[in-house]
Write an enzyme that holds these catalytic residues in place. Sequence first.
Site: not given
Length: 271
Positions: A143, A157
Site C-alpha cells: 500500500s 496496517y
Amino acid sequence: MTAHPRPVALITGASAGIGAAFARELAARGHHLVLTARRAARLQELAEELCARHGVEVQVMVDDLADPMAPRRIVDALEQRNLGIDVLINNAGYGVPGSFDSQPWVRHSDFLQVLVHAPTELAHRLLPGMIERRHGRIINVASLAGHLPGSTGHTLYAASKAYMIRFSESLALENRARGVHVCALCPGFTYSEFHDVTGARELVSKMPKWMWMQADQVAAQGLDAVERGDVVYVNGRVNRAIKAFAKLLPDRLALHLSSRHSNRYRVLESE
C-alpha cells in the site's frame, strides 16, 4: 485440472476488490487460476464467470488465512492436484479500525497472520517450484501507506505494508537471477469493499475523486510492473507524488501532518 502449458496463478482474497480484479485480468491474459478466500459463493460465481468468458480453468479453495495452518493446507492441495504455481498474488487483507488498545489481542493476532505471516509462508512454500522452473512471478499487494508516516487508528496496517515492501525488495534481489520477479504493489485509495469492512466508507467518501483508482487499473498495472521487473510499484501519478513529497519532509513534520489528517481516512475509535 492437471499440468497445463498455460501458466497458473494463485490469488488470495480473490472474492472481491483488487483480488477479483487480478483474477479477471489474469484470466483475460490466458492464465489458469486458483482462487482462495473465505466466501465460497462469491468465489464460485467468479470462477464460473471467468471459465465462461475466457475458457480458462479455475479452481476454488475456500479457506481462512487467519488460521495458521491455512497456507500449508492450500499448498498441500495444490500438490495433490499436481498444480505448479507460476504467479502468486498475495492480496488478502483488511484493516482493524481504532486505536491499538481498543481491540483484543486475538484480533490483532489474526490481522498479522493474514497480512504478514500467511503471504510470507506462501511465498516460501511456492518459491522452490518457481526456482526449479526458472520462472515465477510474485506480487505482494502492499500500500502507499507503507511508504508514509504512521497514523493514529488502524495501528498495524501501515506497519504490515512496510514489512511487505521490504520483504519484496529482499526477495526480488535474491531471485532475479533465477527467473523469479517479485514486486510490492502499492495502491492508494481504490474502489473496493475495504473501507466498508473497516467502517470508514463515510469518511473516505469525502476524499476528492482524483485520489481514487479503479481496482482493475491497479491489477493491470501491477501485472505489467512485475513483468517489467519493477521491485516496488506505486499506482498512479498522484500517489507517486505523495510518496515523493513524504520522503522529503523531516520526520517530525511528517508525523505532525499525519496526526492532523488521520481522521480524514482512519476510524480512530471503534466499539
